[in-house]
Design a protein around this motif. Structure first.
Motif, PDB file in Angstrom:
ATOM      1  N   MET A   1     -41.290  -8.709 -53.980  1.00 33.09           N
ATOM      2  CA  MET A   1     -40.479  -8.542 -52.792  1.00 33.09           C
ATOM      3  C   MET A   1     -39.173  -7.896 -53.239  1.00 33.09           C
ATOM      4  O   MET A   1     -38.609  -8.269 -54.265  1.00 33.09           O
ATOM      5  CB  MET A   1     -40.272  -9.925 -52.150  1.00 33.09           C
ATOM      6  N   LYS A   2     -38.702  -6.945 -52.456  1.00 34.92           N
ATOM      7  CA  LYS A   2     -37.458  -6.246 -52.778  1.00 34.92           C
ATOM      8  C   LYS A   2     -36.398  -6.702 -51.771  1.00 34.92           C
ATOM      9  O   LYS A   2     -36.592  -6.589 -50.576  1.00 34.92           O
ATOM     10  CB  LYS A   2     -37.686  -4.745 -52.686  1.00 34.92           C
ATOM     11  N   VAL A   3     -35.287  -7.249 -52.283  1.00 33.03           N
ATOM     12  CA  VAL A   3     -34.247  -7.804 -51.415  1.00 33.03           C
ATOM     13  C   VAL A   3     -32.879  -7.238 -51.774  1.00 33.03           C
ATOM     14  O   VAL A   3     -32.656  -6.749 -52.879  1.00 33.03           O
ATOM     15  CB  VAL A   3     -34.191  -9.347 -51.516  1.00 33.03           C
ATOM     16  N   ILE A   4     -31.983  -7.314 -50.805  1.00 31.96           N
ATOM     17  CA  ILE A   4     -30.586  -6.944 -50.998  1.00 31.96           C
ATOM     18  C   ILE A   4     -29.751  -7.995 -50.277  1.00 31.96           C
ATOM     19  O   ILE A   4     -30.195  -8.561 -49.267  1.00 31.96           O
ATOM     20  CB  ILE A   4     -30.314  -5.522 -50.471  1.00 31.96           C
ATOM     21  N   ALA A   5     -28.565  -8.275 -50.788  1.00 30.32           N
ATOM     22  CA  ALA A   5     -27.700  -9.281 -50.170  1.00 30.32           C
ATOM     23  C   ALA A   5     -27.078  -8.727 -48.898  1.00 30.32           C
ATOM     24  O   ALA A   5     -26.857  -7.513 -48.770  1.00 30.32           O
ATOM     25  CB  ALA A   5     -26.609  -9.699 -51.137  1.00 30.32           C
ATOM     26  N   ARG A   6     -26.804  -9.626 -47.957  1.00 30.13           N
ATOM     27  CA  ARG A   6     -26.092  -9.239 -46.746  1.00 30.13           C
ATOM     28  C   ARG A   6     -24.700  -8.755 -47.146  1.00 30.13           C
ATOM     29  O   ARG A   6     -24.142  -9.201 -48.143  1.00 30.13           O
ATOM     30  CB  ARG A   6     -25.992 -10.439 -45.800  1.00 30.13           C
ATOM     31  N   THR A   7     -24.130  -7.847 -46.391  1.00 31.15           N
ATOM     32  CA  THR A   7     -22.844  -7.255 -46.715  1.00 31.15           C
ATOM     33  C   THR A   7     -21.781  -8.327 -46.957  1.00 31.15           C
ATOM     34  O   THR A   7     -21.608  -9.227 -46.142  1.00 31.15           O
ATOM     35  CB  THR A   7     -22.391  -6.318 -45.573  1.00 31.15           C
ATOM     36  N   GLY A   8     -21.125  -8.238 -48.096  1.00 32.72           N
ATOM     37  CA  GLY A   8     -20.053  -9.159 -48.443  1.00 32.72           C
ATOM     38  C   GLY A   8     -20.486 -10.421 -49.158  1.00 32.72           C
ATOM     39  O   GLY A   8     -19.641 -11.226 -49.539  1.00 32.72           O
ATOM     40  N   LEU A   9     -21.784 -10.612 -49.385  1.00 25.36           N
ATOM     41  CA  LEU A   9     -22.269 -11.824 -50.053  1.00 25.36           C
ATOM     42  C   LEU A   9     -22.739 -11.522 -51.466  1.00 25.36           C
ATOM     43  O   LEU A   9     -23.192 -10.418 -51.767  1.00 25.36           O
ATOM     44  CB  LEU A   9     -23.441 -12.441 -49.287  1.00 25.36           C
ATOM     45  N   ARG A  10     -22.647 -12.540 -52.311  1.00 24.27           N
ATOM     46  CA  ARG A  10     -23.258 -12.537 -53.640  1.00 24.27           C
ATOM     47  C   ARG A  10     -24.173 -13.748 -53.663  1.00 24.27           C
ATOM     48  O   ARG A  10     -23.721 -14.874 -53.538  1.00 24.27           O
ATOM     49  CB  ARG A  10     -22.217 -12.670 -54.739  1.00 24.27           C
ATOM     50  N   VAL A  11     -25.463 -13.512 -53.833  1.00 28.50           N
ATOM     51  CA  VAL A  11     -26.461 -14.591 -53.814  1.00 28.50           C
ATOM     52  C   VAL A  11     -26.940 -14.835 -55.229  1.00 28.50           C
ATOM     53  O   VAL A  11     -27.405 -13.911 -55.896  1.00 28.50           O
ATOM     54  CB  VAL A  11     -27.649 -14.221 -52.893  1.00 28.50           C
ATOM     55  N   PRO A  12     -26.827 -16.085 -55.722  1.00 29.27           N
ATOM     56  CA  PRO A  12     -27.284 -16.364 -57.088  1.00 29.27           C
ATOM     57  C   PRO A  12     -28.793 -16.181 -57.231  1.00 29.27           C
ATOM     58  O   PRO A  12     -29.545 -16.481 -56.303  1.00 29.27           O
ATOM     59  CB  PRO A  12     -26.916 -17.824 -57.322  1.00 29.27           C
ATOM     60  N   LYS A  13     -29.196 -15.691 -58.384  1.00 29.81           N
ATOM     61  CA  LYS A  13     -30.629 -15.562 -58.663  1.00 29.81           C
ATOM     62  C   LYS A  13     -31.218 -16.942 -58.885  1.00 29.81           C
ATOM     63  O   LYS A  13     -30.506 -17.896 -59.218  1.00 29.81           O
ATOM     64  CB  LYS A  13     -30.861 -14.660 -59.871  1.00 29.81           C
ATOM     65  N   GLU A  14     -32.516 -17.064 -58.720  1.00 36.65           N
ATOM     66  CA  GLU A  14     -33.179 -18.367 -58.752  1.00 36.65           C
ATOM     67  C   GLU A  14     -33.006 -19.099 -60.082  1.00 36.65           C
ATOM     68  O   GLU A  14     -32.650 -20.269 -60.115  1.00 36.65           O
ATOM     69  CB  GLU A  14     -34.661 -18.201 -58.433  1.00 36.65           C
ATOM     70  N   ARG A  15     -33.265 -18.472 -61.175  1.00 42.96           N
ATOM     71  CA  ARG A  15     -33.223 -19.146 -62.476  1.00 42.96           C
ATOM     72  C   ARG A  15     -32.029 -18.730 -63.327  1.00 42.96           C
ATOM     73  O   ARG A  15     -31.944 -19.078 -64.503  1.00 42.96           O
ATOM     74  CB  ARG A  15     -34.511 -18.864 -63.239  1.00 42.96           C
ATOM     75  N   ALA A  16     -31.105 -17.973 -62.740  1.00 43.67           N
ATOM     76  CA  ALA A  16     -29.917 -17.527 -63.466  1.00 43.67           C
ATOM     77  C   ALA A  16     -28.726 -17.618 -62.511  1.00 43.67           C
ATOM     78  O   ALA A  16     -28.342 -16.635 -61.877  1.00 43.67           O
ATOM     79  CB  ALA A  16     -30.108 -16.107 -63.971  1.00 43.67           C
ATOM     80  N   ALA A  17     -28.141 -18.801 -62.414  1.00 45.45           N
ATOM     81  CA  ALA A  17     -27.112 -19.075 -61.421  1.00 45.45           C
ATOM     82  C   ALA A  17     -25.848 -18.227 -61.583  1.00 45.45           C
ATOM     83  O   ALA A  17     -25.087 -18.069 -60.639  1.00 45.45           O
ATOM     84  CB  ALA A  17     -26.740 -20.554 -61.446  1.00 45.45           C
ATOM     85  N   ARG A  18     -25.633 -17.664 -62.766  1.00 46.59           N
ATOM     86  CA  ARG A  18     -24.440 -16.836 -62.976  1.00 46.59           C
ATOM     87  C   ARG A  18     -24.718 -15.345 -62.820  1.00 46.59           C
ATOM     88  O   ARG A  18     -23.828 -14.520 -63.046  1.00 46.59           O
ATOM     89  CB  ARG A  18     -23.841 -17.134 -64.343  1.00 46.59           C
ATOM     90  N   LYS A  19     -25.935 -15.001 -62.448  1.00 48.84           N
ATOM     91  CA  LYS A  19     -26.294 -13.611 -62.142  1.00 48.84           C
ATOM     92  C   LYS A  19     -26.535 -13.542 -60.644  1.00 48.84           C
ATOM     93  O   LYS A  19     -27.163 -14.415 -60.061  1.00 48.84           O
ATOM     94  CB  LYS A  19     -27.532 -13.174 -62.918  1.00 48.84           C
ATOM     95  N   TYR A  20     -26.035 -12.474 -60.022  1.00 49.61           N
ATOM     96  CA  TYR A  20     -26.041 -12.411 -58.567  1.00 49.61           C
ATOM     97  C   TYR A  20     -26.785 -11.181 -58.043  1.00 49.61           C
ATOM     98  O   TYR A  20     -26.805 -10.134 -58.679  1.00 49.61           O
ATOM     99  CB  TYR A  20     -24.607 -12.377 -58.040  1.00 49.61           C
TER     100      TYR A  20
END
Length: 76
Positions: A1-20
């Motif tokens: 699945m290819k996703v992008i964050a909503r404008t203005g948000l940084r969403v943490p990755k599932e297994r890497a909480a410090r990567k967004y």
């Protein structure tokens, strides 16, 4: 699945909480409950369905008949 964050948000990755995942570019992620929930919540936008919808033929192109059309007028 290819996703992008909503404008203005940084969403943490599932297994890497410090990567967004940001709104800068779409990222390929696994189709897991975490990412599906984030898409449902509106934090992430699923880009893979948007590109599939653009290439899928519409009902008019396939010759499909709409069953919701009114066949006769009342009292006629």
């Amino acid at each position: 699945m290819k996703v992008i964050a909503r404008t203005g948000l940084r969403v943490p990755k599932e297994r890497a909480a410090r990567k967004y995942i940001t709104d800068a570019e779409a990222v390929d992620v696994p189709d897991t409950a975490y990412y599906i929930r984030r898409v449902t919540d509106g934090d992430l936008i699923d880009q893979s369905t948007a590109s599939d919808a653009a290439t899928a033929p519409s009902a008019a192109d396939t010759g499909a008949v709409s069953t919701g059309d009114k066949k006769t007028t009342k009292g006629a």
